[in-house]
Scaffold this motif. Structure first.
Motif, PDB file in Angstrom:
ATOM      1  N   LEU A  93      -0.422   0.985   8.772  1.00 18.05           N
ATOM      2  CA  LEU A  93      -1.749   0.874   9.474  1.00 18.05           C
ATOM      3  C   LEU A  93      -1.421   1.066  10.966  1.00 18.05           C
ATOM      4  O   LEU A  93      -0.305   0.186  11.644  1.00 18.05           O
ATOM      5  CB  LEU A  93      -2.683  -0.239   9.238  1.00 18.05           C
ATOM      6  CG  LEU A  93      -2.979  -0.528   7.846  1.00 18.05           C
ATOM      7  CD1 LEU A  93      -3.890  -1.888   7.550  1.00 18.05           C
ATOM      8  CD2 LEU A  93      -3.935   0.616   7.623  1.00 18.05           C
ATOM      9  N   ALA A 129      -6.584  -6.955   8.757  1.00 20.84           N
ATOM     10  CA  ALA A 129      -6.420  -5.378   9.253  1.00 20.84           C
ATOM     11  C   ALA A 129      -6.991  -4.387   8.132  1.00 20.84           C
ATOM     12  O   ALA A 129      -7.591  -3.365   8.663  1.00 20.84           O
ATOM     13  CB  ALA A 129      -5.098  -5.128   9.585  1.00 20.84           C
ATOM     14  N   THR A 130      -6.833  -4.511   7.043  1.00 20.05           N
ATOM     15  CA  THR A 130      -7.412  -3.552   5.882  1.00 20.05           C
ATOM     16  C   THR A 130      -8.914  -3.678   5.749  1.00 20.05           C
ATOM     17  O   THR A 130      -9.375  -3.105   5.031  1.00 20.05           O
ATOM     18  CB  THR A 130      -6.614  -3.974   4.512  1.00 20.05           C
ATOM     19  OG1 THR A 130      -6.815  -5.514   4.253  1.00 20.05           O
ATOM     20  CG2 THR A 130      -5.323  -3.496   4.632  1.00 20.05           C
ATOM     21  N   HIS A 131      -9.508  -4.867   6.350  1.00 23.85           N
ATOM     22  CA  HIS A 131     -10.900  -4.983   6.602  1.00 23.85           C
ATOM     23  C   HIS A 131     -11.334  -5.138   8.020  1.00 23.85           C
ATOM     24  O   HIS A 131     -12.508  -5.712   8.419  1.00 23.85           O
ATOM     25  CB  HIS A 131     -11.350  -6.405   6.056  1.00 23.85           C
ATOM     26  CG  HIS A 131     -11.297  -6.431   4.464  1.00 23.85           C
ATOM     27  ND1 HIS A 131     -10.011  -6.682   3.844  1.00 23.85           N
ATOM     28  CD2 HIS A 131     -11.908  -6.234   3.329  1.00 23.85           C
ATOM     29  CE1 HIS A 131      -9.947  -6.797   2.442  1.00 23.85           C
ATOM     30  NE2 HIS A 131     -11.133  -6.395   2.323  1.00 23.85           N
ATOM     31  N   ALA A 132     -10.686  -4.229   8.805  1.00 21.05           N
ATOM     32  CA  ALA A 132     -11.025  -4.362  10.205  1.00 21.05           C
ATOM     33  C   ALA A 132     -12.355  -3.793  10.514  1.00 21.05           C
ATOM     34  O   ALA A 132     -13.000  -3.015   9.870  1.00 21.05           O
ATOM     35  CB  ALA A 132      -9.984  -3.035  10.883  1.00 21.05           C
ATOM     36  N   GLN A 137       0.825  -1.142  -0.029  1.00 22.06           N
ATOM     37  CA  GLN A 137       0.007  -0.163  -0.073  1.00 22.06           C
ATOM     38  C   GLN A 137       0.819   1.111   0.046  1.00 22.06           C
ATOM     39  O   GLN A 137       1.991   1.351   0.679  1.00 22.06           O
ATOM     40  CB  GLN A 137      -0.910   0.051   1.183  1.00 22.06           C
ATOM     41  CG  GLN A 137      -1.635   1.210   1.683  1.00 22.06           C
ATOM     42  CD  GLN A 137      -2.625   1.355   2.714  1.00 22.06           C
ATOM     43  OE1 GLN A 137      -3.277   0.316   2.786  1.00 22.06           O
ATOM     44  NE2 GLN A 137      -2.271   2.191   3.632  1.00 22.06           N
ATOM     45  N   TRP A 180      -2.663  -8.653   7.208  1.00 23.04           N
ATOM     46  CA  TRP A 180      -2.873  -7.380   6.503  1.00 23.04           C
ATOM     47  C   TRP A 180      -4.087  -7.438   5.813  1.00 23.04           C
ATOM     48  O   TRP A 180      -5.028  -6.471   5.789  1.00 23.04           O
ATOM     49  CB  TRP A 180      -1.943  -7.352   5.110  1.00 23.04           C
ATOM     50  CG  TRP A 180      -1.843  -6.113   4.687  1.00 23.04           C
ATOM     51  CD1 TRP A 180      -2.632  -6.302   3.226  1.00 23.04           C
ATOM     52  CD2 TRP A 180      -1.780  -4.856   4.689  1.00 23.04           C
ATOM     53  NE1 TRP A 180      -2.587  -4.814   2.750  1.00 23.04           N
ATOM     54  CE2 TRP A 180      -1.861  -3.952   3.626  1.00 23.04           C
ATOM     55  CE3 TRP A 180      -0.946  -4.228   5.844  1.00 23.04           C
ATOM     56  CZ2 TRP A 180      -1.673  -2.597   3.683  1.00 23.04           C
ATOM     57  CZ3 TRP A 180      -0.937  -2.826   5.709  1.00 23.04           C
ATOM     58  CH2 TRP A 180      -1.118  -2.038   4.765  1.00 23.04           C
ATOM     59  N   GLU A 181      -4.619  -8.796   5.383  1.00 19.88           N
ATOM     60  CA  GLU A 181      -6.096  -8.743   4.722  1.00 19.88           C
ATOM     61  C   GLU A 181      -7.043  -8.621   5.851  1.00 19.88           C
ATOM     62  O   GLU A 181      -7.912  -7.809   5.600  1.00 19.88           O
ATOM     63  CB  GLU A 181      -6.210 -10.358   4.201  1.00 19.88           C
ATOM     64  CG  GLU A 181      -7.398 -10.332   3.572  1.00 19.88           C
ATOM     65  CD  GLU A 181      -7.592  -9.785   2.130  1.00 19.88           C
ATOM     66  OE1 GLU A 181      -8.755  -9.740   1.756  1.00 19.88           O
ATOM     67  OE2 GLU A 181      -6.523  -9.248   1.656  1.00 19.88           O
ATOM     68  N   ASN A 208      -8.570 -14.404  -1.551  1.00 20.83           N
ATOM     69  CA  ASN A 208      -7.897 -13.283  -1.767  1.00 20.83           C
ATOM     70  C   ASN A 208      -6.516 -13.504  -1.619  1.00 20.83           C
ATOM     71  O   ASN A 208      -5.404 -12.774  -2.224  1.00 20.83           O
ATOM     72  CB  ASN A 208      -8.447 -12.202  -0.636  1.00 20.83           C
ATOM     73  CG  ASN A 208      -9.765 -11.833  -1.011  1.00 20.83           C
ATOM     74  OD1 ASN A 208     -10.266 -11.934  -2.045  1.00 20.83           O
ATOM     75  ND2 ASN A 208     -10.329 -11.073  -0.044  1.00 20.83           N
ATOM     76  N   ASP A 237       0.587 -11.659   5.281  1.00 21.85           N
ATOM     77  CA  ASP A 237      -0.350 -11.267   4.478  1.00 21.85           C
ATOM     78  C   ASP A 237      -1.696 -11.603   4.949  1.00 21.85           C
ATOM     79  O   ASP A 237      -2.644 -10.845   4.495  1.00 21.85           O
ATOM     80  CB  ASP A 237      -0.254 -12.501   3.336  1.00 21.85           C
ATOM     81  CG  ASP A 237       1.270 -12.046   2.390  1.00 21.85           C
ATOM     82  OD1 ASP A 237       1.541 -10.953   2.647  1.00 21.85           O
ATOM     83  OD2 ASP A 237       1.475 -12.898   1.571  1.00 21.85           O
ATOM     84  N   PRO A 296       3.435  -2.048   5.677  1.00 22.58           N
ATOM     85  CA  PRO A 296       3.461  -2.793   4.459  1.00 22.58           C
ATOM     86  C   PRO A 296       4.659  -2.813   3.379  1.00 22.58           C
ATOM     87  O   PRO A 296       4.873  -3.554   2.650  1.00 22.58           O
ATOM     88  CB  PRO A 296       2.092  -2.206   3.672  1.00 22.58           C
ATOM     89  CG  PRO A 296       2.112  -0.902   4.235  1.00 22.58           C
ATOM     90  CD  PRO A 296       2.479  -0.728   5.551  1.00 22.58           C
ATOM     91  N   PRO A 315     -10.447  -3.501  15.625  1.00 22.51           N
ATOM     92  CA  PRO A 315      -9.606  -2.244  15.450  1.00 22.51           C
ATOM     93  C   PRO A 315      -9.450  -1.563  16.850  1.00 22.51           C
ATOM     94  O   PRO A 315      -8.209  -0.772  17.021  1.00 22.51           O
ATOM     95  CB  PRO A 315     -10.349  -1.474  14.515  1.00 22.51           C
ATOM     96  CG  PRO A 315     -11.816  -1.621  14.731  1.00 22.51           C
ATOM     97  CD  PRO A 315     -11.989  -3.271  14.810  1.00 22.51           C
TER      98      PRO A 315
END
Length: 243
Positions: A139, A174-177, A134, A171-172, A189, A168, A148, A235
């Protein structure tokens, strides 16, 4: 042809299984000792590692735990120890499966093929430098920082060591927290494969993440299990380093 390193001190068992799998296009390399197996695995770079538990030098559970940070392929325990506790412990140590030696050879073959189909792709040559996942900043969730660019995770300034696949997955999540991610979405994904109803690799990786991120194993509050739905990265659960 797929390649497996089978860590087994019983020469007869190793020979029989190697012969059977060899007939089905799986090359089996036998390693008789637990304390020399890791070096052999790093040298051979097999598609899957098959471990007995009772081994000279180092037991299979400990070997599995020691392999996990650096080996991203499937690790399967093949043992005569029919114990729920050992089964659970092996998954906590990072194993993908726990199979009894009394399992019919055809069933063993089918389960190994399942893991081989779903293994992460490993490049034959050294990987090119990774592109940042990213642009911009890392984050931050309370005391948790996920970078990242350098692929680093810190919690209250403590560096958390994660394998590539575990980073990975984190991250997947956390980016959809705050959103529920089911196994189907996570597998698709992260690996580009569909969930077949049997694969427990996501569950195993979630368990590893929880342990390393000081989540509560019995009542997770950072990476929550939402019954019959999936997993949720909370989160607002990172204001302290430990529970």
């Amino acid at each position: 042809m797929n390649k497996i390193v089978f860590v087994e001190d019983d020469a007869e068992v190793g020979k029989l299984i190697a012969a059977y799998l060899g007939k089905h296009d799986i090359e089996v390399l036998i390693e008789p000792r637990g304390d020399t197996a890791q070096a052999r695995i790093e040298l051979e770079r097999p598609d899957l590692v098959l471990l007995d538990i009772m081994l000279p030098g180092k037991d299979g559970m400990t070997l599995c735990r020691d392999l996990r940070p650096s080996y991203e392929g499937p690790i399967v325990l093949l043992t005569s120890l029919d114990s729920d506790m050992n089964h659970i412990l092996s998954l906590e140590m990072g194993a993908n499966d726990y199979i009894l030696k009394t399992t019919p050879p055809a069933v063993l073959l089918a389960r190994l093929r399942l893991h081989l189909r779903q293994r992460p792709m490993v490049a034959a040559e050294p990987e090119a430098p990774r592109q940042p996942m990213q642009k911009g900043n890392a984050l931050h969730f309370g005391l948790l920082c996920i970078d990242p660019v350098n692929r680093e995770v810190t919690l209250a300034e403590e560096t958390i060591t994660l394998s590539t696949s575990d980073f990975d997955l984190l991250w997947e999540l956390a980016t959809h927290a705050g959103r529920i991610m089911d196994r189907e979405a996570l597998l698709l994904n992260l690996r580009g494969v569909s969930y077949d109803g049997l694969d427990r690799s996501i569950d195993v990786a979630i368990s590893r993440l929880r342990r390393k991120l000081y989540d509560n194993a019995l009542e997770p509050f950072r990476i929550k299990t939402v019954r019959n739905k999936g997993y949720l990265f909370a989160p607002n659960a990172w204001e302290s380093a430990r529970e």
